[in-house]
Design a protein around this motif. Sequence first.
Motif, short mmCIF file in Angstrom:
data_model
loop_
_atom_site.label_atom_id
_atom_site.label_comp_id
_atom_site.label_asym_id
_atom_site.label_seq_id
_atom_site.Cartn_x
_atom_site.Cartn_y
_atom_site.Cartn_z
N LEU A 52 0.78 -1.32 0.04
CA LEU A 52 0.17 0.02 -0.05
C LEU A 52 0.96 1.06 -0.16
O LEU A 52 0.20 2.42 -0.01
CB LEU A 52 -1.11 -0.07 1.21
CG LEU A 52 -1.89 -1.25 1.16
CD1 LEU A 52 -2.97 -0.95 2.48
CD2 LEU A 52 -3.04 -1.04 -0.08
N ARG A 73 -6.48 2.29 -2.17
CA ARG A 73 -5.99 2.81 -0.90
C ARG A 73 -6.63 3.91 -0.10
O ARG A 73 -7.12 4.75 -0.81
CB ARG A 73 -4.72 3.16 -0.68
CG ARG A 73 -3.98 3.28 0.47
CD ARG A 73 -2.42 3.53 0.46
NE ARG A 73 -2.37 5.22 0.39
CZ ARG A 73 -1.38 5.91 0.23
NH1 ARG A 73 -0.27 4.99 0.19
NH2 ARG A 73 -1.11 7.14 0.22
N GLN A 74 -7.12 3.36 1.17
CA GLN A 74 -7.55 4.67 1.95
C GLN A 74 -6.56 5.11 2.96
O GLN A 74 -6.20 3.90 3.77
CB GLN A 74 -9.09 4.29 2.50
CG GLN A 74 -9.73 5.29 3.09
CD GLN A 74 -10.94 5.02 3.74
OE1 GLN A 74 -11.90 5.08 2.88
NE2 GLN A 74 -11.10 4.58 4.91
N SER A 127 -3.51 5.42 9.38
CA SER A 127 -3.95 4.00 9.08
C SER A 127 -4.35 3.57 7.91
O SER A 127 -5.07 4.45 7.24
CB SER A 127 -5.13 3.98 10.08
OG SER A 127 -5.73 2.73 10.12
N SER A 129 -5.64 1.13 4.72
CA SER A 129 -6.57 -0.09 4.21
C SER A 129 -6.61 -0.13 2.60
O SER A 129 -6.67 1.08 2.22
CB SER A 129 -7.97 -0.30 4.85
OG SER A 129 -8.56 1.08 4.36
N GLN A 151 -18.13 -2.62 0.56
CA GLN A 151 -16.99 -2.50 -0.20
C GLN A 151 -17.04 -2.55 -1.55
O GLN A 151 -16.20 -1.72 -2.22
CB GLN A 151 -16.10 -3.85 0.29
CG GLN A 151 -15.50 -3.51 1.85
CD GLN A 151 -14.66 -4.89 2.10
OE1 GLN A 151 -15.16 -6.01 1.80
NE2 GLN A 151 -13.48 -4.69 2.62
#
Length: 363
Positions: A52, A73-74, A127, A129, A151
């Motif tokens: 990521l 990506r977040q 962070s 994800s 999602q």
Amino acid sequence: MSFDHGSMSLAIFDLPEEVPDNVLDRFAAAKAGSLDSVGVEPQIGWVAGRHLLDTDFSGEGVAPGGCYYLALRQAVRKLPAALLNALCKREEYAKLAAENREFLKSKEKKEIREEVIEKYTQKMPPSLSGIQLVIDPSRQRLYVGATSRTQLDYFIDNFYQAMKQEPVQICPEYWMEKNFHSTCASLPVLATGDAAPGDPQTGRDFLMFLWYYSEKAGKIEVPDHGEFDLMIEGPLVFAGEGGERGAGEATVKKGDSPVRSAEAKAAIAVGKKLRKATLTITHLDQIWSGTFDADQFTFSSFKVPESEEVNDFERFADRITFLDDFTLALEGYFKLFVESIQGGKAAETAQKIRDWARDRDAI
């Protein structure tokens, strides 16, 4: 979980248009920004699929084996709940002591909370994800590493913004249109229990048929590929006819053989159908296996056969080929299912399933 090794989450899509030559340029135009710029609002962007932090879209790793391997990506900075509460309490007690007061108004507590978030959040590491994807241009196929509807909707929205085409998920409705030029609404409901059938749930009917067929025959012939075999295993999740997810559900996972349990037999008898089960398909010495959600038509903890290649890129290409082989086999089983209930055959097939469920031994 990822597409280049180990197990994966999986939803399968077809692309309505050919993949353009400048596909990487399109994703690069919306690539993820610097982590230094991440704040309390989520930063969303595309990265290379291997990890990521990889925002280099020119590397070999982003296009291995003739495919494109990326991730959505977040990134966001946030205070852990326990730390946020502790910091707020500390500031509240300090204010009470400084002003010689016994309590604070709700508005004051809210202001303190907002000040704490503003002061400390940027000190937190971002962070991260991500949702991985593989685009296979030769097959106009898209594999997505996600299973929940939330999602997938979030992913599809961002994918469309980058690619300007909306992928179509492979599911009963799609296969009905592709192979039978019809819709799921044209299919009769498979009445597998004593209760009157409810609203159509084609995915659940398909999974119930697979379970029955796996124990009666199991094998199908896939053109240009050969023979595949099928097995259904636990844990099993049963759902009542036509109800919302969670309503009237029963999970059977105890014991050595959930599929042979008295609980599973009883669930079928009262009209419940499989919503989720472990689906295993084999071909020669190759094995595909994962938890199949018949409502979402997605797979979790999904494993493909082991590749014998040593080179990372060749092994990745093998894994994507294995995904295509699995998709072809699953489509073959779906065609068999439809052919078994169309043309007035539904009542006969349902009776066979009821007889099978009644007569099979229960542990």
